[in-house]
Design a protein around this motif. Structure first.
Motif, short mmCIF file in Angstrom:
data_model
loop_
_atom_site.label_atom_id
_atom_site.label_comp_id
_atom_site.label_asym_id
_atom_site.label_seq_id
_atom_site.Cartn_x
_atom_site.Cartn_y
_atom_site.Cartn_z
N ILE A 75 -2.23 4.82 12.09
CA ILE A 75 -3.52 4.14 12.02
C ILE A 75 -3.92 4.16 10.55
CG2 ILE A 75 -5.93 4.16 12.74
CD1 ILE A 75 -5.09 5.55 15.29
N HIS A 76 -4.02 2.99 9.96
CA HIS A 76 -4.16 2.87 8.51
C HIS A 76 -5.60 2.88 8.03
CE1 HIS A 76 0.16 1.83 8.16
NE2 HIS A 76 -0.05 1.19 9.31
N VAL A 77 -6.58 2.91 8.93
CA VAL A 77 -7.99 2.83 8.53
C VAL A 77 -8.80 3.87 9.30
CG1 VAL A 77 -7.93 0.39 7.88
CG2 VAL A 77 -8.35 1.01 10.26
N ASN A 78 -10.03 4.09 8.82
CA ASN A 78 -10.95 5.01 9.47
C ASN A 78 -12.23 4.27 9.88
OD1 ASN A 78 -9.36 7.42 9.08
ND2 ASN A 78 -9.94 7.33 6.91
N VAL A 79 -12.97 4.86 10.80
CA VAL A 79 -14.23 4.26 11.24
C VAL A 79 -15.19 4.20 10.06
CG1 VAL A 79 -16.22 4.53 12.75
CG2 VAL A 79 -13.94 5.01 13.62
N GLY A 80 -15.84 3.05 9.88
CA GLY A 80 -16.76 2.85 8.77
C GLY A 80 -16.11 2.24 7.54
N GLN A 81 -14.80 2.13 7.54
CA GLN A 81 -14.09 1.58 6.38
C GLN A 81 -14.15 0.06 6.37
OE1 GLN A 81 -10.13 3.12 5.86
NE2 GLN A 81 -9.44 1.37 4.66
N LYS A 82 -14.40 -0.52 5.20
CA LYS A 82 -14.39 -1.97 5.06
C LYS A 82 -12.94 -2.47 4.96
CE LYS A 82 -18.88 -2.35 2.77
NZ LYS A 82 -19.62 -2.82 1.57
N VAL A 179 -15.88 -4.44 8.95
CA VAL A 179 -15.88 -2.98 8.90
C VAL A 179 -15.37 -2.44 10.23
CG1 VAL A 179 -18.27 -2.85 9.67
CG2 VAL A 179 -17.30 -0.95 8.38
N ILE A 180 -14.63 -1.34 10.19
CA ILE A 180 -14.12 -0.71 11.40
C ILE A 180 -15.26 0.04 12.08
CG2 ILE A 180 -12.43 0.89 12.35
CD1 ILE A 180 -11.22 -1.60 11.09
N THR A 181 -15.51 -0.27 13.34
CA THR A 181 -16.63 0.34 14.06
C THR A 181 -16.19 1.37 15.09
OG1 THR A 181 -16.61 -1.49 15.65
CG2 THR A 181 -18.08 -1.68 13.75
N ASN A 182 -14.92 1.31 15.53
CA ASN A 182 -14.49 2.28 16.54
C ASN A 182 -12.98 2.33 16.61
OD1 ASN A 182 -14.74 4.21 18.54
ND2 ASN A 182 -16.20 3.01 19.73
N LYS A 183 -12.46 3.52 16.94
CA LYS A 183 -11.03 3.70 17.23
C LYS A 183 -10.92 4.31 18.62
CE LYS A 183 -9.89 6.33 13.78
NZ LYS A 183 -9.07 7.14 12.85
N TYR A 184 -10.05 3.73 19.43
CA TYR A 184 -9.91 4.18 20.82
C TYR A 184 -8.59 4.90 21.07
CZ TYR A 184 -13.54 0.62 21.19
OH TYR A 184 -14.67 -0.13 21.01
N ILE A 185 -7.82 5.17 20.04
CA ILE A 185 -6.49 5.77 20.21
C ILE A 185 -6.15 6.57 18.96
CG2 ILE A 185 -5.09 3.92 19.22
CD1 ILE A 185 -3.26 4.21 21.71
N ASP A 186 -5.26 7.53 19.09
CA ASP A 186 -4.83 8.36 17.96
C ASP A 186 -3.34 8.16 17.72
OD1 ASP A 186 -7.38 9.56 17.59
OD2 ASP A 186 -6.96 10.93 19.27
N GLU A 187 -2.91 8.56 16.56
CA GLU A 187 -1.49 8.48 16.22
C GLU A 187 -0.67 9.32 17.20
OE1 GLU A 187 -0.86 9.49 12.17
OE2 GLU A 187 -2.15 7.90 11.36
#
Length: 359
Positions: A75-82, A179-187
């Motif tokens: 997963i190359h991005v984090n929540v809140g990242q543009k 912008v990333i608002t949510n992630k529903y899965i992990d590496e």
């Protein structure tokens, strides 16, 4: 003598009791009156607009998923990242797809060689036929071999295109700037087809989706300018109605209305609750009772309001409330028309508290 002593003791007991009550009454009487501001139900029964509650959402949003089953490699991005359009967000294990791609490339190489050979033979027999050195059947056979080789080559190329298109579902990229608002899965987790993996929202544009009852929906039209109150920010925004639903089949009898918000410097966020004020008169009957929300008193799950008795003391009434109209709320039961209630007080209120009504 005993009856006389008994009579004196009982008289003394009642005398002391009455003195205590007198002292209590004196203490109560000495309690200072609480200055209050009151209003009547009839004076609050007027609203020049129809209001509806809704939630702020990003005008451009997307939840990405995959059609392929596989483990999440990265997963190359984090929540809140543009992120920018086309930026890689999630990588899913694609070893099976890579193997299939190698097979299609090998198939294309084989089909290309066969096509080149068939094309040369067909051209040779065309020349022989022109010199009357080959029969029509021989030329037709070579033409058929050429067409079949050409079709096999085209089929191999289309298979490669199919495999390449599937790579879009193992390498998920941003569909737009946002912008990333949510992630529903992990590496390391298993991603299944149709399963939401990551959400992206575009920046800058917001809209409000409000619910309007069937008795009022016919008064609302697309393009109408409205006011939107965001209570958490204490701000008022402008907007325009962009969509008016014509069906309430799947929304519990409420019709959905979308309002596009004008650009603003306010720090509004997706998910905030808002109240939309439509510039149309609400269809209310004369018996509707409306009171200011700020006058309500909450005790656990109960909601009430302080009213004024004939002796100018506070009386707490528990209410059953209905719909909200801007900064007012409908009272279904617990308050009579033309009854006075306390809007604000300069001291602590309780049942029986003496009041001084401010002019």
């Amino acid at each position: 003598m005993k009856p006389l002593y008994t009579t004196l003791l009982i008289s003394t007991f009642f005398l002391l009791g009455s003195c205590g009550d007198s002292q209590k009454e004196t203490a109560i009487d000495q309690t200072p009156a609480v200055p209050v501001t009151v209003s009547s139900v009839g004076a609050e029964n007027n609203t020049p607009f129809l209001t509806a509650s809704g939630k702020i959402e990003a005008a451009n949003s997307s939840t990405l998923s995959t059609r392929m089953m596989g483990f999440v490699n990265k997963i190359h991005v984090n929540v809140g990242q543009k992120v920018s359009r086309g930026q890689l967000l999630v990588s899913i294990n694609n070893s099976d797809l890579s193997a299939k791609q190698a097979q299609t490339n090998a198939g294309i190489t084989e089909a290309q060689a066969a096509f080149n050979n068939a094309e040369k033979d067909y051209q040779r027999f065309q020349n022989l036929f022109a010199e009357n050195s080959a029969s029509q059947k021989e030329l037709d056979d070579q033409r058929a071999r050429y067409e079949m080789a050409k079709a096999r080559l085209e089929g191999a190329k289309q298979m490669r295109n199919e495999v390449q298109s599937q790579f879009a579902y193992v390498d998920l990229r941003a569909p737009f700037d946002g912008v990333i608002t949510n992630k529903y899965i992990d590496e390391g987790d298993m991603a299944n087809p149709g399963m939401p993996l990551i959400s992206v929202e575009g920046q800058g544009g917001f809209e409000v989706t409000a619910s309007v009852p069937e008795s009022e929906i016919s008064k609302i039209n697309s393009g109408t300018e409205v006011k939107v109150l965001v209570k958490s920010l204490g701000t008022e925004l402008s907007g325009n109605v962009t969509e008016v639903s014509s069906s309430a089949r799947n929304t519990g009898g409420q019709y959905l209305v979308k309002v596009a918000l004008d650009k603003t410097d306010s720090n509004i966020l997706s998910g905030m609750y808002a109240t939309v004020q439509f510039p149309v008169e609400k269809s209310t009957d004369s018996s509707m009772i409306l009171i200011p929300i700020e006058a309500l008193v909450t005790r656990g799950e109960l909601t009430g309001i302080y009213t004024v008795s004939q002796s100018n003391t506070a009386i707490l009434r528990w209410l059953r409330l209905g719909r909200t109209y801007g900064d007012k709320v409908e009272v279904l039961s617990g308050l009579a028309p033309d009854e006075q209630f306390i809007v604000s007080a300069e001291g602590k209120l309780y049942n029986g508290a003496k009041l001084t009504i401010k002019g």
